[in-house]
Design a protein around this motif. Sequence first.
Motif, PDB file in Angstrom:
ATOM      1  N   THR A   1       0.836  -1.197   0.000  1.00 22.05           N
ATOM      2  CA  THR A   1       0.000   0.000   0.000  1.00 22.05           C
ATOM      3  C   THR A   1       0.870   1.246   0.000  1.00 22.05           C
ATOM      4  O   THR A   1       1.668   1.459   0.931  1.00 22.05           O
ATOM      5  CB  THR A   1      -0.913   0.026   1.239  1.00 22.05           C
ATOM      6  OG1 THR A   1      -1.781  -1.110   1.205  1.00 22.05           O
ATOM      7  CG2 THR A   1      -1.759   1.283   1.277  1.00 22.05           C
ATOM      8  N   HIS A   2       0.731   2.059  -1.018  1.00 25.34           N
ATOM      9  CA  HIS A   2       1.450   3.339  -1.125  1.00 25.34           C
ATOM     10  C   HIS A   2       1.034   4.251   0.032  1.00 25.34           C
ATOM     11  O   HIS A   2      -0.116   4.207   0.477  1.00 25.34           O
ATOM     12  CB  HIS A   2       1.071   3.984  -2.463  1.00 25.34           C
ATOM     13  CG  HIS A   2       1.909   5.157  -2.850  1.00 25.34           C
ATOM     14  ND1 HIS A   2       1.792   6.391  -2.243  1.00 25.34           N
ATOM     15  CD2 HIS A   2       2.858   5.296  -3.815  1.00 25.34           C
ATOM     16  CE1 HIS A   2       2.635   7.231  -2.816  1.00 25.34           C
ATOM     17  NE2 HIS A   2       3.302   6.588  -3.762  1.00 25.34           N
ATOM     18  N   PRO A   3       1.953   5.087   0.526  1.00 26.13           N
ATOM     19  CA  PRO A   3       1.572   5.982   1.632  1.00 26.13           C
ATOM     20  C   PRO A   3       0.387   6.889   1.327  1.00 26.13           C
ATOM     21  O   PRO A   3      -0.348   7.277   2.245  1.00 26.13           O
ATOM     22  CB  PRO A   3       2.851   6.783   1.911  1.00 26.13           C
ATOM     23  CG  PRO A   3       3.729   6.578   0.728  1.00 26.13           C
ATOM     24  CD  PRO A   3       3.383   5.229   0.206  1.00 26.13           C
ATOM     25  N   HIS A   4       0.179   7.235   0.056  1.00 23.39           N
ATOM     26  CA  HIS A   4      -1.003   8.029  -0.291  1.00 23.39           C
ATOM     27  C   HIS A   4      -2.298   7.299   0.087  1.00 23.39           C
ATOM     28  O   HIS A   4      -3.326   7.935   0.353  1.00 23.39           O
ATOM     29  CB  HIS A   4      -1.044   8.319  -1.792  1.00 23.39           C
ATOM     30  CG  HIS A   4      -0.034   9.313  -2.269  1.00 23.39           C
ATOM     31  ND1 HIS A   4       0.680  10.138  -1.427  1.00 23.39           N
ATOM     32  CD2 HIS A   4       0.378   9.625  -3.525  1.00 23.39           C
ATOM     33  CE1 HIS A   4       1.490  10.904  -2.138  1.00 23.39           C
ATOM     34  NE2 HIS A   4       1.326  10.608  -3.411  1.00 23.39           N
TER      35      HIS A   4
ATOM     36  N   ALA B   1      -2.521  11.085   3.181  1.00 23.96           N
ATOM     37  CA  ALA B   1      -3.022  10.228   4.254  1.00 23.96           C
ATOM     38  C   ALA B   1      -2.480  10.760   5.577  1.00 23.96           C
ATOM     39  O   ALA B   1      -1.419  11.392   5.609  1.00 23.96           O
ATOM     40  CB  ALA B   1      -2.569   8.784   4.042  1.00 23.96           C
ATOM     41  N   PRO B   2      -3.201  10.535   6.668  1.00 19.66           N
ATOM     42  CA  PRO B   2      -2.684  10.975   7.970  1.00 19.66           C
ATOM     43  C   PRO B   2      -1.286  10.419   8.220  1.00 19.66           C
ATOM     44  O   PRO B   2      -1.007   9.260   7.888  1.00 19.66           O
ATOM     45  CB  PRO B   2      -3.701  10.399   8.963  1.00 19.66           C
ATOM     46  CG  PRO B   2      -4.953  10.211   8.174  1.00 19.66           C
ATOM     47  CD  PRO B   2      -4.511   9.853   6.785  1.00 19.66           C
ATOM     48  N   ARG B   3      -0.440  11.223   8.801  1.00 22.06           N
ATOM     49  CA  ARG B   3       0.951  10.788   8.977  1.00 22.06           C
ATOM     50  C   ARG B   3       1.067   9.580   9.897  1.00 22.06           C
ATOM     51  O   ARG B   3       1.950   8.736   9.705  1.00 22.06           O
ATOM     52  CB  ARG B   3       1.805  11.958   9.481  1.00 22.06           C
ATOM     53  CG  ARG B   3       1.949  13.048   8.425  1.00 22.06           C
ATOM     54  CD  ARG B   3       2.897  14.150   8.849  1.00 22.06           C
ATOM     55  NE  ARG B   3       3.029  15.146   7.776  1.00 22.06           N
ATOM     56  CZ  ARG B   3       3.867  16.182   7.815  1.00 22.06           C
ATOM     57  NH1 ARG B   3       4.643  16.377   8.881  1.00 22.06           N
ATOM     58  NH2 ARG B   3       3.926  17.022   6.793  1.00 22.06           N
ATOM     59  N   ASP B   4       0.183   9.478  10.888  1.00 22.03           N
ATOM     60  CA  ASP B   4       0.261   8.306  11.756  1.00 22.03           C
ATOM     61  C   ASP B   4      -0.136   7.042  10.993  1.00 22.03           C
ATOM     62  O   ASP B   4       0.415   5.962  11.224  1.00 22.03           O
ATOM     63  CB  ASP B   4      -0.586   8.489  13.007  1.00 22.03           C
ATOM     64  CG  ASP B   4      -2.076   8.614  12.718  1.00 22.03           C
ATOM     65  OD1 ASP B   4      -2.454   9.115  11.642  1.00 22.03           O
ATOM     66  OD2 ASP B   4      -2.883   8.211  13.582  1.00 22.03           O
ATOM     67  N   ALA B   5      -1.068   7.177  10.039  1.00 23.39           N
ATOM     68  CA  ALA B   5      -1.449   6.026   9.212  1.00 23.39           C
ATOM     69  C   ALA B   5      -0.302   5.622   8.288  1.00 23.39           C
ATOM     70  O   ALA B   5      -0.062   4.427   8.060  1.00 23.39           O
ATOM     71  CB  ALA B   5      -2.699   6.346   8.397  1.00 23.39           C
ATOM     72  N   GLN B   6       0.417   6.599   7.760  1.00 21.14           N
ATOM     73  CA  GLN B   6       1.570   6.299   6.913  1.00 21.14           C
ATOM     74  C   GLN B   6       2.633   5.549   7.700  1.00 21.14           C
ATOM     75  O   GLN B   6       3.185   4.545   7.220  1.00 21.14           O
ATOM     76  CB  GLN B   6       2.162   7.584   6.341  1.00 21.14           C
ATOM     77  CG  GLN B   6       1.239   8.335   5.393  1.00 21.14           C
ATOM     78  CD  GLN B   6       1.920   9.550   4.781  1.00 21.14           C
ATOM     79  OE1 GLN B   6       3.058   9.460   4.301  1.00 21.14           O
ATOM     80  NE2 GLN B   6       1.250  10.683   4.783  1.00 21.14           N
ATOM     81  N   ALA B   7       2.935   6.026   8.909  1.00 19.58           N
ATOM     82  CA  ALA B   7       3.957   5.377   9.741  1.00 19.58           C
ATOM     83  C   ALA B   7       3.522   3.972  10.136  1.00 19.58           C
ATOM     84  O   ALA B   7       4.319   3.021  10.110  1.00 19.58           O
ATOM     85  CB  ALA B   7       4.240   6.224  10.974  1.00 19.58           C
ATOM     86  N   GLU B   8       2.246   3.826  10.482  1.00 11.70           N
ATOM     87  CA  GLU B   8       1.714   2.512  10.845  1.00 11.70           C
ATOM     88  C   GLU B   8       1.826   1.547   9.672  1.00 11.70           C
ATOM     89  O   GLU B   8       2.262   0.394   9.817  1.00 11.70           O
ATOM     90  CB  GLU B   8       0.254   2.663  11.269  1.00 11.70           C
ATOM     91  CG  GLU B   8      -0.460   1.366  11.588  1.00 11.70           C
ATOM     92  CD  GLU B   8      -1.942   1.602  11.835  1.00 11.70           C
ATOM     93  OE1 GLU B   8      -2.765   0.814  11.329  1.00 11.70           O
ATOM     94  OE2 GLU B   8      -2.290   2.594  12.521  1.00 11.70           O
ATOM     95  N   GLY B   9       1.445   2.026   8.489  1.00 15.77           N
ATOM     96  CA  GLY B   9       1.543   1.183   7.303  1.00 15.77           C
ATOM     97  C   GLY B   9       2.973   0.794   6.985  1.00 15.77           C
ATOM     98  O   GLY B   9       3.258  -0.352   6.622  1.00 15.77           O
ATOM     99  N   LEU B  10       3.891   1.746   7.127  1.00 16.81           N
ATOM    100  CA  LEU B  10       5.305   1.454   6.878  1.00 16.81           C
ATOM    101  C   LEU B  10       5.805   0.345   7.800  1.00 16.81           C
ATOM    102  O   LEU B  10       6.472  -0.597   7.353  1.00 16.81           O
ATOM    103  CB  LEU B  10       6.137   2.729   7.076  1.00 16.81           C
ATOM    104  CG  LEU B  10       7.646   2.572   6.997  1.00 16.81           C
ATOM    105  CD1 LEU B  10       8.089   1.984   5.665  1.00 16.81           C
ATOM    106  CD2 LEU B  10       8.329   3.924   7.238  1.00 16.81           C
TER     107      LEU B  10
END
Length: 270
Positions: free
Chosen positions: A62-65, A102-111
């Motif tokens: 899943t891309h961070p976007h 996307a929310p930055r916390d969601a990006q970090a969580e996904g990473l």
Amino acid sequence: MIVDSHCHLDFPDFDGERDELIARAKEAGVELMVTICTHVRKFDQVRAIAEAYPEVYCSVGTHPHNAGTERGIPVDEIVKLAEHPKVVAIGEAGLDYFYDKAPRDAQAEGLRIHIEAARQTGLPLVIHSRDADDDMAAILREEMGKGTFPALLHCFSSGRDLALTGIELGLYVSFSGILTFKKSEELRDIARELPADRLLVETDAPYLAPQPRRGKRNEPAYTAMTAAVLAEVRGVSEEEIARQTTANFFRLFKKVPKPESVSNEVAGAA
């Protein structure tokens, strides 16, 4: 032989033209391509393209976007999808603070979820990082401390410190058409400095076509243009850059079978 380590052949920009696209790539010496997943929920489309062409492999992620809309996809699901023989990487995942879609916390969580999938599968994580150097470096250091994982910083356009942090942590760095842009002198300085055995090339097609195609639709054949500039920057021949980046690709993307024609060259560069 050149490898386009990152393109998006499932994007509608290429609908109805993929046969010709891949033929043009092969004519340019680009014999392998990895088409990168940006939505786990649309992975079937990516996989179908990889299954249709022997020259094409794929990733799952899943891309961070899209980290907000695909939040909560478990590690186990990504790992299961990665069992497919044509899936050779995890991602792309990461942090994009330029667009902040996307929310930055969601990006970090996904990473972090994708990092764990890379650990469990042993497949390289394709990392997207834009305007997020400090946070990306911090997460990579923290996560490497929990257990190593293979990865590359794709379409690199960040600062020197993140590049060197990546190298220190065992990552690879991939350059796109951005390397060829007139105002990319700082990026070319970074490309000149990095170890030869950590470099890859890519298009990120349909985006970021290199000079002199800038502003037009990008495609895998144009990887050769970026490789030529990388060779010039590093003061080596185009043949040497092709050999080295291909060897690096197979060292990182271990699941991709090595063609007989390059097996000896790759072994020599390892």
